[in-house]
Design a protein around this motif. Structure first.
Motif, PDB file in Angstrom:
ATOM      1  N   ASP A 121      64.154  14.218  34.810  1.00 28.90           N
ATOM      2  CA  ASP A 121      64.239  16.125  34.467  1.00 28.90           C
ATOM      3  C   ASP A 121      65.768  16.899  36.266  1.00 28.90           C
ATOM      4  O   ASP A 121      66.250  16.891  35.770  1.00 28.90           O
ATOM      5  CB  ASP A 121      63.237  17.021  35.177  1.00 28.90           C
ATOM      6  CG  ASP A 121      63.648  18.166  34.884  1.00 28.90           C
ATOM      7  OD1 ASP A 121      63.408  18.254  33.736  1.00 28.90           O
ATOM      8  OD2 ASP A 121      63.095  18.763  35.781  1.00 28.90           O
ATOM      9  N   HIS A 122      65.523  16.387  37.187  1.00 29.74           N
ATOM     10  CA  HIS A 122      66.325  16.836  37.855  1.00 29.74           C
ATOM     11  C   HIS A 122      67.817  16.010  37.918  1.00 29.74           C
ATOM     12  O   HIS A 122      68.566  16.764  38.336  1.00 29.74           O
ATOM     13  CB  HIS A 122      65.716  16.240  39.781  1.00 29.74           C
ATOM     14  CG  HIS A 122      67.001  16.454  40.851  1.00 29.74           C
ATOM     15  ND1 HIS A 122      66.681  17.995  41.540  1.00 29.74           N
ATOM     16  CD2 HIS A 122      67.609  15.769  41.336  1.00 29.74           C
ATOM     17  CE1 HIS A 122      67.982  17.887  42.291  1.00 29.74           C
ATOM     18  NE2 HIS A 122      68.533  16.377  42.584  1.00 29.74           N
ATOM     19  N   ARG A 173      66.196  20.126  27.839  1.00 25.65           N
ATOM     20  CA  ARG A 173      66.009  19.468  29.550  1.00 25.65           C
ATOM     21  C   ARG A 173      64.647  18.802  29.087  1.00 25.65           C
ATOM     22  O   ARG A 173      64.737  17.492  29.296  1.00 25.65           O
ATOM     23  CB  ARG A 173      66.000  19.708  30.814  1.00 25.65           C
ATOM     24  CG  ARG A 173      66.432  18.669  31.515  1.00 25.65           C
ATOM     25  CD  ARG A 173      66.609  19.189  32.993  1.00 25.65           C
ATOM     26  NE  ARG A 173      66.002  20.310  34.267  1.00 25.65           N
ATOM     27  CZ  ARG A 173      65.767  21.424  33.964  1.00 25.65           C
ATOM     28  NH1 ARG A 173      66.618  22.246  33.356  1.00 25.65           N
ATOM     29  NH2 ARG A 173      64.714  22.029  34.377  1.00 25.65           N
ATOM     30  N   LEU A 226      69.091  18.466  35.154  1.00 26.27           N
ATOM     31  CA  LEU A 226      69.806  19.146  36.001  1.00 26.27           C
ATOM     32  C   LEU A 226      70.956  19.475  36.888  1.00 26.27           C
ATOM     33  O   LEU A 226      72.231  19.673  36.552  1.00 26.27           O
ATOM     34  CB  LEU A 226      68.883  19.659  36.719  1.00 26.27           C
ATOM     35  CG  LEU A 226      69.010  21.660  37.605  1.00 26.27           C
ATOM     36  CD1 LEU A 226      68.648  22.330  36.056  1.00 26.27           C
ATOM     37  CD2 LEU A 226      68.015  22.409  38.231  1.00 26.27           C
ATOM     38  N   LEU A 227      71.253  18.491  37.024  1.00 25.08           N
ATOM     39  CA  LEU A 227      72.392  18.682  38.053  1.00 25.08           C
ATOM     40  C   LEU A 227      74.444  17.730  37.211  1.00 25.08           C
ATOM     41  O   LEU A 227      74.465  18.406  37.291  1.00 25.08           O
ATOM     42  CB  LEU A 227      72.199  17.242  38.899  1.00 25.08           C
ATOM     43  CG  LEU A 227      71.601  17.057  40.576  1.00 25.08           C
ATOM     44  CD1 LEU A 227      71.603  16.065  41.357  1.00 25.08           C
ATOM     45  CD2 LEU A 227      72.128  18.330  41.111  1.00 25.08           C
ATOM     46  N   LYS A 228      73.761  17.341  35.923  1.00 31.50           N
ATOM     47  CA  LYS A 228      74.611  16.315  34.844  1.00 31.50           C
ATOM     48  C   LYS A 228      74.330  18.168  33.791  1.00 31.50           C
ATOM     49  O   LYS A 228      75.265  18.539  33.007  1.00 31.50           O
ATOM     50  CB  LYS A 228      73.959  15.916  34.135  1.00 31.50           C
ATOM     51  CG  LYS A 228      74.365  14.768  34.618  1.00 31.50           C
ATOM     52  CD  LYS A 228      74.675  13.199  33.322  1.00 31.50           C
ATOM     53  CE  LYS A 228      74.950  12.040  34.482  1.00 31.50           C
ATOM     54  NZ  LYS A 228      75.526  11.052  33.344  1.00 31.50           N
ATOM     55  N   GLY A 229      73.852  19.196  34.278  1.00 29.06           N
ATOM     56  CA  GLY A 229      74.142  20.296  33.670  1.00 29.06           C
ATOM     57  C   GLY A 229      73.232  20.969  32.149  1.00 29.06           C
ATOM     58  O   GLY A 229      74.019  22.290  31.536  1.00 29.06           O
ATOM     59  N   LEU A 230      72.358  20.283  32.470  1.00 30.39           N
ATOM     60  CA  LEU A 230      71.729  20.833  30.973  1.00 30.39           C
ATOM     61  C   LEU A 230      70.326  21.642  31.944  1.00 30.39           C
ATOM     62  O   LEU A 230      69.096  21.064  31.794  1.00 30.39           O
ATOM     63  CB  LEU A 230      70.426  19.327  31.104  1.00 30.39           C
ATOM     64  CG  LEU A 230      71.286  18.652  30.045  1.00 30.39           C
ATOM     65  CD1 LEU A 230      71.453  16.810  30.190  1.00 30.39           C
ATOM     66  CD2 LEU A 230      70.806  18.456  28.107  1.00 30.39           C
ATOM     67  N   VAL A 231      70.990  22.437  31.606  1.00 32.75           N
ATOM     68  CA  VAL A 231      70.273  23.753  32.669  1.00 32.75           C
ATOM     69  C   VAL A 231      69.109  24.791  31.354  1.00 32.75           C
ATOM     70  O   VAL A 231      67.802  25.420  32.499  1.00 32.75           O
ATOM     71  CB  VAL A 231      71.652  25.404  32.639  1.00 32.75           C
ATOM     72  CG1 VAL A 231      71.958  24.508  34.211  1.00 32.75           C
ATOM     73  CG2 VAL A 231      72.032  25.786  31.265  1.00 32.75           C
ATOM     74  N   HIS A 232      69.076  24.436  30.587  1.00 35.05           N
ATOM     75  CA  HIS A 232      67.605  25.042  29.148  1.00 35.05           C
ATOM     76  C   HIS A 232      66.211  24.220  29.298  1.00 35.05           C
ATOM     77  O   HIS A 232      66.452  22.830  29.608  1.00 35.05           O
ATOM     78  CB  HIS A 232      67.927  25.279  27.956  1.00 35.05           C
ATOM     79  CG  HIS A 232      67.691  25.434  27.428  1.00 35.05           C
ATOM     80  ND1 HIS A 232      65.971  24.955  26.467  1.00 35.05           N
ATOM     81  CD2 HIS A 232      67.258  26.912  26.778  1.00 35.05           C
ATOM     82  CE1 HIS A 232      65.535  26.376  25.616  1.00 35.05           C
ATOM     83  NE2 HIS A 232      66.184  27.384  25.873  1.00 35.05           N
ATOM     84  N   PRO A 233      65.555  24.528  30.080  1.00 34.47           N
ATOM     85  CA  PRO A 233      64.098  23.601  30.085  1.00 34.47           C
ATOM     86  C   PRO A 233      63.819  22.811  29.552  1.00 34.47           C
ATOM     87  O   PRO A 233      63.844  21.544  29.684  1.00 34.47           O
ATOM     88  CB  PRO A 233      63.174  25.129  30.741  1.00 34.47           C
ATOM     89  CG  PRO A 233      64.092  25.951  32.245  1.00 34.47           C
ATOM     90  CD  PRO A 233      65.194  26.451  30.597  1.00 34.47           C
ATOM     91  N   ARG A 248      81.967  14.554  32.294  1.00 33.89           N
ATOM     92  CA  ARG A 248      81.003  14.832  31.212  1.00 33.89           C
ATOM     93  C   ARG A 248      80.832  13.703  30.211  1.00 33.89           C
ATOM     94  O   ARG A 248      80.232  14.183  29.451  1.00 33.89           O
ATOM     95  CB  ARG A 248      81.743  16.057  30.669  1.00 33.89           C
ATOM     96  CG  ARG A 248      81.975  17.082  31.940  1.00 33.89           C
ATOM     97  CD  ARG A 248      81.383  18.139  30.828  1.00 33.89           C
ATOM     98  NE  ARG A 248      83.354  18.777  30.323  1.00 33.89           N
ATOM     99  CZ  ARG A 248      83.773  19.786  31.400  1.00 33.89           C
ATOM    100  NH1 ARG A 248      84.176  19.235  33.071  1.00 33.89           N
ATOM    101  NH2 ARG A 248      85.586  19.173  30.699  1.00 33.89           N
TER     102      ARG A 248
END
Ligand code: ADP
Length: 290
Positions: free
Chosen positions: A97-98, A111, A101-108, A75
């Motif tokens: 962007d992908h 992100r 997302l994999l690193k845990g940034l889920v909020h669009p 992390r």
């Protein structure tokens, strides 16, 4: 913030001892790990990046045990591997962007903002809609830094990042790394002396899995003052000269070998004093001359 490596050793199944009792203290800023191909740099980088295990020793990042608390380290970690080779036909923007997302940034929304800022930072925003496959070597490496910086890592590991870059691209990449290195620990592995000279306030020289020098590049250069001597020689005389002196390096300058030798006092033989450089440090250390 500090990364402390103590007594790290690794022998591969084929018997190659890639790391032999490596101990280093790496503070905030740019740290250069200089060594020839096969010295053990990537092994050390992958071990710090929690991607492979050591046989013995420890690595601590402040209070964290890097070899055991791998998720917590990941992390805090950004990693640009030597063979960062995924250049698909999708755009830089979509790929980043992908990865975010994999690193845990889920909020669009968050992100999108972070990815945009990252592309600005590495000077690729205007190219964001182009396919990664169409990027030049320098653009790929800058994209590599952007992906490594997702999530604001405290520790950034970049493995041989300037190999294959042309001089202009290399300079742009230096500037980017120097900026990043102000706030975090950046470990840069390289076989290119100039990389360390331009960027790093501290360094280690690694050879056959062992640390031969750790400290400031300037201090290592200063320690060679008065001990480096140079001479141009005809090619035909090179072998005889090498037999009679402790040769640091010989390189072609305008078609003729320029030889640097190590000696506490003038070696005579037509040699004149040379101002030592980091290249002299590197070659005299790995050649066991000092
Ligand atoms: P560098 O990054 O400085 O070029 P490496 O860490 O890649 O050095 O390699 C150090 C030594 O370990 C080399 O002799 C290399 O051939 C060997 N080596 C690296 N990876 C492996 C592996 N997976 N299995 C066996 N030997 C390896």
């Amino acid at each position: 913030m500090e990364l402390v490596i103590e007594g790290l050793s690794k022998t591969y199944a084929n018997g190659v001892k890639a790391l032999d009792n490596v101990s280093l203290r790496v503070p905030k800023g740019m740290y250069g790990l200089l060594g020839q191909n096969g010295a053990g740099k990537s092994t050390l980088m992958r071990t710090i990046a929690t991607l492979q295990d050591a046989d013995a020793g420890s690595i601590r990042l402040d209070g964290l045990d890097v070899l055991r608390e791998k998720d917590a380290v990941r992390r805090r970690l950004g990693y640009l591997p030597q063979d960062f080779g995924v250049y698909p036909r999708i755009s830089a923007l979509d790929m980043l962007d992908h990865l975010a997302l994999l690193k845990g940034l889920v909020h669009p929304g968050e992100r999108r903002a972070m990815v945009g800022a990252m592309l600005e930072r590495v000077n690729l925003f205007d190219h964001r809609k182009k396919a990664l496959a169409s990027f030049s070597g320098g653009m790929r490496q800058r994209f590599g830094i952007a992906q490594a910086l997702i999530g604001n890592p405290q520790l950034l590991i970049v493995d041989e990042p300037t190999a294959g870059l042309d001089p202009g691209e290399r300079n742009r990449f230096y500037n980017l790394l120097a900026e990043v290195g102000e706030n975090v620990i950046v470990i840069l592995s390289t076989h290119i002396v100039e990389d360390v000279l331009e960027l790093c306030s501290r360094m280690a020289i690694i050879h056959q899995g062992r640390v031969l020098y750790e400290g400031e590049p300037e201090a290592a250069v200063a320690a060679l003052a008065g001990k480096v001597w140079q001479r141009r020689v005809p090619k035909a005389d090179l072998a005889a000269l090498e037999a009679g002196h402790r040769v640091i390096s010989s390189k072609m300058v305008a078609g003729q070998p320029l030889v640097h030798v190590y000696a506490d006092t003038s070696p005579g033989d037509g040699f004149t004093p040379a101002a030592p450089g980091l290249e002299d440090v590197f070659f005299s250390r790995i050649g066991g001359l000092c």
